[in-house]
Scaffold this motif. Structure first.
Motif, PDB file in Angstrom:
ATOM      1  N   PRO A   1       0.831  -1.209   0.000  1.00 22.30           N
ATOM      2  CA  PRO A   1       0.000   0.000   0.000  1.00 22.30           C
ATOM      3  C   PRO A   1       0.864   1.257   0.000  1.00 22.30           C
ATOM      4  O   PRO A   1       1.981   1.254   0.510  1.00 22.30           O
ATOM      5  CB  PRO A   1      -0.808  -0.127   1.291  1.00 22.30           C
ATOM      6  CG  PRO A   1       0.027  -0.987   2.177  1.00 22.30           C
ATOM      7  CD  PRO A   1       0.719  -1.958   1.269  1.00 22.30           C
ATOM      8  N   VAL A   2       0.337   2.328  -0.577  1.00 25.67           N
ATOM      9  CA  VAL A   2       1.117   3.549  -0.730  1.00 25.67           C
ATOM     10  C   VAL A   2       1.421   4.142   0.644  1.00 25.67           C
ATOM     11  O   VAL A   2       0.524   4.352   1.459  1.00 25.67           O
ATOM     12  CB  VAL A   2       0.367   4.573  -1.597  1.00 25.67           C
ATOM     13  CG1 VAL A   2       1.205   5.837  -1.770  1.00 25.67           C
ATOM     14  CG2 VAL A   2       0.017   3.968  -2.957  1.00 25.67           C
TER      15      VAL A   2
ATOM     16  N   LEU B   1       3.036  10.226  -0.222  1.00 25.01           N
ATOM     17  CA  LEU B   1       2.012  11.161  -0.667  1.00 25.01           C
ATOM     18  C   LEU B   1       2.220  12.550  -0.070  1.00 25.01           C
ATOM     19  O   LEU B   1       2.027  13.563  -0.748  1.00 25.01           O
ATOM     20  CB  LEU B   1       0.629  10.632  -0.289  1.00 25.01           C
ATOM     21  CG  LEU B   1       0.166   9.387  -1.043  1.00 25.01           C
ATOM     22  CD1 LEU B   1      -1.160   8.895  -0.485  1.00 25.01           C
ATOM     23  CD2 LEU B   1       0.051   9.660  -2.533  1.00 25.01           C
ATOM     24  N   SER B   2       2.634  12.594   1.199  1.00 28.06           N
ATOM     25  CA  SER B   2       2.881  13.883   1.846  1.00 28.06           C
ATOM     26  C   SER B   2       3.993  14.644   1.138  1.00 28.06           C
ATOM     27  O   SER B   2       3.841  15.831   0.808  1.00 28.06           O
ATOM     28  CB  SER B   2       3.237  13.666   3.318  1.00 28.06           C
ATOM     29  OG  SER B   2       3.616  14.886   3.929  1.00 28.06           O
ATOM     30  N   ALA B   3       5.115  13.985   0.891  1.00 22.58           N
ATOM     31  CA  ALA B   3       6.236  14.656   0.230  1.00 22.58           C
ATOM     32  C   ALA B   3       5.885  15.033  -1.201  1.00 22.58           C
ATOM     33  O   ALA B   3       6.251  16.117  -1.677  1.00 22.58           O
ATOM     34  CB  ALA B   3       7.473  13.762   0.246  1.00 22.58           C
ATOM     35  N   PHE B   4       5.170  14.152  -1.898  1.00 31.12           N
ATOM     36  CA  PHE B   4       4.794  14.461  -3.279  1.00 31.12           C
ATOM     37  C   PHE B   4       3.877  15.683  -3.339  1.00 31.12           C
ATOM     38  O   PHE B   4       4.052  16.568  -4.183  1.00 31.12           O
ATOM     39  CB  PHE B   4       4.110  13.256  -3.925  1.00 31.12           C
ATOM     40  CG  PHE B   4       3.579  13.536  -5.306  1.00 31.12           C
ATOM     41  CD1 PHE B   4       4.452  13.761  -6.365  1.00 31.12           C
ATOM     42  CD2 PHE B   4       2.216  13.603  -5.549  1.00 31.12           C
ATOM     43  CE1 PHE B   4       3.968  14.032  -7.643  1.00 31.12           C
ATOM     44  CE2 PHE B   4       1.724  13.867  -6.815  1.00 31.12           C
ATOM     45  CZ  PHE B   4       2.600  14.083  -7.864  1.00 31.12           C
TER      46      PHE B   4
ATOM     47  N   PRO C   1      -0.372   7.660 -17.277  1.00 34.52           N
ATOM     48  CA  PRO C   1      -0.700   6.473 -16.490  1.00 34.52           C
ATOM     49  C   PRO C   1       0.567   5.825 -15.924  1.00 34.52           C
ATOM     50  O   PRO C   1       1.570   5.673 -16.627  1.00 34.52           O
ATOM     51  CB  PRO C   1      -1.369   5.551 -17.514  1.00 34.52           C
ATOM     52  CG  PRO C   1      -1.910   6.474 -18.553  1.00 34.52           C
ATOM     53  CD  PRO C   1      -0.926   7.612 -18.637  1.00 34.52           C
ATOM     54  N   GLY C   2       0.522   5.479 -14.640  1.00 31.52           N
ATOM     55  CA  GLY C   2       1.671   4.851 -13.995  1.00 31.52           C
ATOM     56  C   GLY C   2       2.756   5.816 -13.582  1.00 31.52           C
ATOM     57  O   GLY C   2       3.840   5.403 -13.184  1.00 31.52           O
ATOM     58  N   GLN C   3       2.477   7.132 -13.652  1.00 25.94           N
ATOM     59  CA  GLN C   3       3.489   8.151 -13.367  1.00 25.94           C
ATOM     60  C   GLN C   3       2.931   9.206 -12.417  1.00 25.94           C
ATOM     61  O   GLN C   3       1.773   9.615 -12.535  1.00 25.94           O
ATOM     62  CB  GLN C   3       3.931   8.836 -14.665  1.00 25.94           C
ATOM     63  CG  GLN C   3       4.513   7.910 -15.706  1.00 25.94           C
ATOM     64  CD  GLN C   3       4.686   8.588 -17.058  1.00 25.94           C
ATOM     65  OE1 GLN C   3       4.037   9.575 -17.372  1.00 25.94           O
ATOM     66  NE2 GLN C   3       5.570   8.035 -17.877  1.00 25.94           N
ATOM     67  N   GLY C   4       3.759   9.672 -11.489  1.00 23.70           N
ATOM     68  CA  GLY C   4       3.410  10.802 -10.643  1.00 23.70           C
ATOM     69  C   GLY C   4       2.043  10.679 -10.009  1.00 23.70           C
ATOM     70  O   GLY C   4       1.669   9.637  -9.461  1.00 23.70           O
TER      71      GLY C   4
ATOM     72  N   LEU D   1      -0.290   7.657 -10.671  1.00 22.22           N
ATOM     73  CA  LEU D   1      -0.013   6.431  -9.925  1.00 22.22           C
ATOM     74  C   LEU D   1      -0.169   6.639  -8.431  1.00 22.22           C
ATOM     75  O   LEU D   1      -0.876   5.886  -7.757  1.00 22.22           O
ATOM     76  CB  LEU D   1       1.412   5.946 -10.232  1.00 22.22           C
ATOM     77  CG  LEU D   1       1.883   4.719  -9.459  1.00 22.22           C
ATOM     78  CD1 LEU D   1       1.042   3.492  -9.818  1.00 22.22           C
ATOM     79  CD2 LEU D   1       3.364   4.447  -9.721  1.00 22.22           C
ATOM     80  N   TYR D   2       0.496   7.664  -7.896  1.00 27.03           N
ATOM     81  CA  TYR D   2       0.543   7.848  -6.446  1.00 27.03           C
ATOM     82  C   TYR D   2      -0.839   8.085  -5.845  1.00 27.03           C
ATOM     83  O   TYR D   2      -1.173   7.518  -4.803  1.00 27.03           O
ATOM     84  CB  TYR D   2       1.418   9.048  -6.086  1.00 27.03           C
ATOM     85  CG  TYR D   2       2.833   9.044  -6.597  1.00 27.03           C
ATOM     86  CD1 TYR D   2       3.435   7.896  -7.098  1.00 27.03           C
ATOM     87  CD2 TYR D   2       3.597  10.221  -6.579  1.00 27.03           C
ATOM     88  CE1 TYR D   2       4.735   7.914  -7.569  1.00 27.03           C
ATOM     89  CE2 TYR D   2       4.891  10.244  -7.046  1.00 27.03           C
ATOM     90  CZ  TYR D   2       5.463   9.093  -7.551  1.00 27.03           C
ATOM     91  OH  TYR D   2       6.750   9.136  -8.011  1.00 27.03           O
ATOM     92  N   GLU D   3      -1.619   8.937  -6.496  1.00 28.02           N
ATOM     93  CA  GLU D   3      -2.894   9.364  -5.919  1.00 28.02           C
ATOM     94  C   GLU D   3      -4.101   8.619  -6.482  1.00 28.02           C
ATOM     95  O   GLU D   3      -5.102   8.436  -5.785  1.00 28.02           O
ATOM     96  CB  GLU D   3      -3.080  10.869  -6.143  1.00 28.02           C
ATOM     97  CG  GLU D   3      -2.015  11.715  -5.465  1.00 28.02           C
ATOM     98  CD  GLU D   3      -2.153  13.204  -5.732  1.00 28.02           C
ATOM     99  OE1 GLU D   3      -1.582  13.992  -4.968  1.00 28.02           O
ATOM    100  OE2 GLU D   3      -2.824  13.571  -6.710  1.00 28.02           O
ATOM    101  N   ARG D   4      -4.007   8.202  -7.760  1.00 27.55           N
ATOM    102  CA  ARG D   4      -5.186   7.606  -8.398  1.00 27.55           C
ATOM    103  C   ARG D   4      -5.040   6.114  -8.669  1.00 27.55           C
ATOM    104  O   ARG D   4      -6.027   5.460  -9.032  1.00 27.55           O
ATOM    105  CB  ARG D   4      -5.495   8.337  -9.708  1.00 27.55           C
ATOM    106  CG  ARG D   4      -5.635   9.849  -9.541  1.00 27.55           C
ATOM    107  CD  ARG D   4      -5.965  10.514 -10.863  1.00 27.55           C
ATOM    108  NE  ARG D   4      -5.631  11.930 -10.846  1.00 27.55           N
ATOM    109  CZ  ARG D   4      -5.753  12.728 -11.902  1.00 27.55           C
ATOM    110  NH1 ARG D   4      -6.205  12.242 -13.048  1.00 27.55           N
ATOM    111  NH2 ARG D   4      -5.409  14.009 -11.823  1.00 27.55           N
TER     112      ARG D   4
END
Length: 429
Positions: free
Chosen positions: A115-116, A121-124, A206-209, A212-215
């Motif tokens: 799981p992420v 997510l915070s740093a991104f 798709p699969g990037q940034g 991927l991270y949020e969706r």
């Protein structure tokens, strides 16, 4: 994983290995990520002192220590940006916000996987907020845009060429690979292209940034679908010369960009750094080390169980491989296990499509880049106008994506693009 970041305790024993030549971080795994910002120093993404200071704080610490040190450094730059902005120095604030975004982006790659991790997510989110604030302080303010794509939107930035913001100019679309984000594109190639007079469009696919991270949207091999949506958007922008739209992909983008070019006739030029045309080739070689025959690897969907088990054990035993395959590869591809990852990766091939590429192609190959081993074969198979640029360790550009000397890479690539597109000549369209 915990939703709170805690300061990691130092190991009770010091590493026995001597630090590698040119290394800044004690851990080879951390050094690979920690030196990314070195490539961005010439364009203000970071300074060497920032990176060395972080390395000294991390020392022999673990992934949490690595994360904390980068986040602390990024937060300091962000606070400094707010202070100088309040004092009436918007240009200094812009530079500091952008440096902050670069430092936040360096923090979280060791935390990849599902799981992420909430820290990722915070740093991104802080990275992209710092980038947004910096871009909005540009001489001509730049704001994020959303590109319609299937049933969602791709996060993006359309940045006008420096000093030529209102002119109709050629557009360079910058395409990421596996693990970089919009801010990496900006520092790695965007600023150089903007200075050269190109408008620049950067996006998360798709699969990037954020995709991927949020969706949780996975990569797809038929990248022409993605680029069709991006070009559709670009053609609506008044300052874009629709006859001079080029696409440049780095890392895995060295496959994605030419794949798109094989089906997108609106591209006037395409750059692949490095040129890749069959992602499964390295998997076939790896499988044969664990007992697979030539017949077995001809059909990667049906590798013997014993081969899969041997590969999996080797991956788990190697920190870098575990990150690349388990933490990153499975996650970005939406794969549940190694067999599914291999099956999905086998779809990333241009061998049956290379003849469809019609626009001029530029392929790069760095001397020690493992992803460039088949670039010459790709080049030979191309039937369109083509150029191959080689980069060497002697030039400081021999590693993956020439990260040690992006200035040299950008100079040669943009010279080629100038020659190919004649950006200052009137468009024939």
């Amino acid at each position: 994983m915990s939703s709170t970041s805690t300061r990691a305790a130092r190991s009770t024993t010091k590493p026995t290995a001597v630090k590698r030549r040119g290394a800044l971080f004690d851990s080879a795994f951390h050094d690979g990520f920690g030196q990314w910002p070195v490539g961005y120093i010439p364009v203000g993404g970071a300074d060497m002192g920032d990176i060395v200071a972080v390395a000294n704080v991390v020392a022999d610490g673990d992934d949490s220590a690595f994360y904390d040190a980068w986040v602390d450094a990024a937060a300091t730059k962000y606070s400094e940006a707010e202070a100088v902005l309040a004092a009436g120095h918007p240009q200094s604030a812009r530079d500091l916000f952008l440096r902050s975004s670069c430092l936040y982006a360096a923090a979280y790659h060791p935390l990849y996987g599902t799981p992420v991790d909430p820290r990722l997510l915070s740093a991104f989110n802080k990275q992209m907020n710092a980038f947004r604030r910096g871009m909005e302080l540009s001489t001509v303010p730049v704001h994020p845009v959303a590109i319609p794509y299937e049933n969602t939107e791709l996060p993006a930035y359309l940045v006008p060429a420096f000093g030529r913001e209102t002119e109709v100019r050629p557009l360079l679309i910058l395409n990421n690979g596996y693990d970089a984000t919009i801010t990496d594109l900006y520092f790695a190639s965007g600023i150089a292209a903007l200075r050269r007079g190109y408008h620049v469009l950067m996006f998360d696919g798709p699969g990037q940034g954020a995709m991927l991270y949020e969706r949780g949207v996975s990569l797809r091999p038929d990248w022409e679908v993605v680029i069709a949506a991006v070009v559709d958007y670009a053609e609506t922008v008044k300052i874009v010369d629709r006859a001079k739209i080029a696409l440049s992909g780095w890392s895995l983008g060295g496959y994605l960009a030419p794949r798109a070019a094989s089906a997108e006739p609106r591209l006037a030029a395409c750059i692949a750094d490095p040129g890749q045309w069959d992602i499964a080739e390295s998997i076939r070689g790896f499988a044969m080390r664990f007992g697979a025959s030539a017949e077995d690897v001809a059909d990667l969907d049906n590798l013997p169980d014993a081969t899969i088990e041997g590969m999996w054990s080797a991956i788990q035993a190697d920190r870098q491989l575990r990150w690349a395959i388990v933490q990153r590869g499975l996650w970005a591809n939406g794969a549940k296990n190694l067999r599914e990852f291999i099956s999905k990766s086998a779809r990333y091939t241009l061998k049956d499509r290379v003849g469809r590429i019609r626009c001029p192609m530029l392929l790069t190959a760095a001397e020690h880049d493992p992803l460039a081993v088949a670039t010459s074969d790709f080049y030979d198979a191309l039937t369109s106008e083509k150029t191959l640029l080689r980069f060497t360790a002697a030039e400081g550009a021999g590693e993956h994506c020439e990260m040690g000397n992006r200035s040299l890479l950008n100079q040669r690539v943009l010279d080629w693009l100038d020659d190919t597109l004649s950006p200052d000549a009137p468009s024939s369209s």
